[in-house]
Design an enzyme around this catalytic site. Sequence first.
Site, PDB file in Angstrom:
ATOM      1  N   HIS A 156       0.832  -1.218   0.000  1.00 33.48           N
ATOM      2  CA  HIS A 156       0.000   0.000   0.000  1.00 33.48           C
ATOM      3  C   HIS A 156       0.863   1.263   0.000  1.00 33.48           C
ATOM      4  CE1 HIS A 156      -3.308  -2.721   1.261  1.00 33.48           C
ATOM      5  NE2 HIS A 156      -2.376  -3.252   2.040  1.00 33.48           N
ATOM      6  N   SER A 277      14.927  22.007 -15.492  1.00 34.73           N
ATOM      7  CA  SER A 277      13.751  22.840 -15.728  1.00 34.73           C
ATOM      8  C   SER A 277      14.201  24.163 -16.335  1.00 34.73           C
ATOM      9  CB  SER A 277      13.033  23.090 -14.406  1.00 34.73           C
ATOM     10  OG  SER A 277      12.239  24.257 -14.501  1.00 34.73           O
ATOM     11  N   LYS A 283      16.058  22.009 -10.224  1.00 32.95           N
ATOM     12  CA  LYS A 283      15.407  20.761 -10.625  1.00 32.95           C
ATOM     13  C   LYS A 283      16.301  19.756 -11.352  1.00 32.95           C
ATOM     14  CE  LYS A 283      10.775  21.102 -10.179  1.00 32.95           C
ATOM     15  NZ  LYS A 283       9.839  20.048 -10.325  1.00 32.95           N
ATOM     16  N   GLU A 290       9.468   8.961 -16.538  1.00 35.38           N
ATOM     17  CA  GLU A 290       8.093   9.424 -16.782  1.00 35.38           C
ATOM     18  C   GLU A 290       7.654   9.102 -18.211  1.00 35.38           C
ATOM     19  OE1 GLU A 290       7.844  13.590 -15.680  1.00 35.38           O
ATOM     20  OE2 GLU A 290       8.716  13.165 -13.729  1.00 35.38           O
TER      21      GLU A 290
END
Length: 456
Positions: A156, A277, A283, A290
């Site tokens: 979980h 970024s 970043k 992704e």
Amino acid sequence: MAQLWGGRFTKETDALVYAFNASLSFDRRLFFADVEGSKAHVKMLTKQGILTEEEGAQILQGLDGIKRDVENGSLAIEGGYEDIHSFVEAVLTERIGEAGKKLHTGRSRNDQVATDMRLYIRGEIDETAALLEELLCEILAIMEAHKSTYMPGFTHLQKAQPVTVAHHFGAYFSMFKRDRERLKSVRERMNVCPLGSGALAGTTYPLDREYTAELLGFDGACTNSIDGVSDRDYVLEYLNALAITMMHLSRLSEEIIIWNTNEYRFIELDDTYATGSSIMPQKKNPDIAELIRGKTGRVFGAAQSLLVVMKGLPLAYNKDMQEDKELTFDAIDTTKGCIRLMTGMLSSLTFRAPRMEQSAGQGFANATDAADYLVGKGVPFRDAHGVIGKLVLTCMEKGLSLDELPLEDYRAVCPAFDEDIYEAISLKACVERRKTKGAPGAVDEEIAAAGAYLGK
Ligand code: ARG
């Protein structure tokens, strides 16, 4: 417009219709399979005396010339040809004259395209399996290097019980191993040759179908000519195998994304496999993971699309089946690319062992082991579960972990506790005492089996 038919037509095809119907822009990928299939067909026709030795030799030479010129770039696969089959036959006839017109004896584009597609998919299955093998080698290297790198195991997405990086990656080894085995079994089932099925009802020529099949490396000729031209099950099986592989890659990507967050900091992505970024200078984004997760949808879509294309088709060939190509080609490129990128990402990332270990020590991942400790002292498991639950509550109130809680607090809830509780709930003990097959304490055997599977 260059097409293989026209005798019974009195008007030119509408230009829009011709473009809609044509497939050269994408089935050009089947060029090498088409030439290979044609060469085998011609050899068989010659052996059977359907073509003379001279005609056969001329055609084979012509086909080899076309192949050579495409390979060296002097012949481009383009022009107004309807499809790759028309392209090869037209160029052949242009080059060698009359004999070229005999290539299509005893053959239809229906069994031709079915053969080309099978040859192509078979090659792609082998390439996909080889890429999976490279990924498995990388995963095995991680397992070998991180036998004592402790991390929390989750259920979980909550810390559950401590494991090691080796054991966690062992799960991915099992997953990608199944993927590779799945490809092998698709290949075994698909390796029959449809050539000689004709349009759907075979031919009147005395073809030796087994001979053609053998020349093309198939295990034999397919048993039914109608099925031969209309079966695309193997494309569906391959697409579904790719979809499952992408699902696995996507799950791993999701973990990499989570591990890379500021909150987790379990891993450090290499600069070569991360992006920045345009506005936020701090970043370092996990774009590759992704994108792999994102591209998974395309491959699922391809598998689903082809099922829908096939579901309403009466036997035998229907032009709908031309739609098997673009989506399959895209799914293949996508999956192969993603396997390669995952392999590179894994080989370049670093595990932050101290941080993972620290995290494994927090969040009561050793609570089950504390309960098991009491069981060892004769307390029934259900009671032990209740005792540790209470102690977890005490720890939460005091801001301590189970390892830090003083023995008095343990004893206050249950007198069976002794000094040896601390050793029993150490990360090392939690992992090493789980020695059943497949458990983190038995990872050496798992690593040995993985190595043996890869022939190492
Ligand atoms: N381009 C076609 C396909 O991919 C080749 C087969 C054409 N056969 C036909 N009867 N029109 O399916």
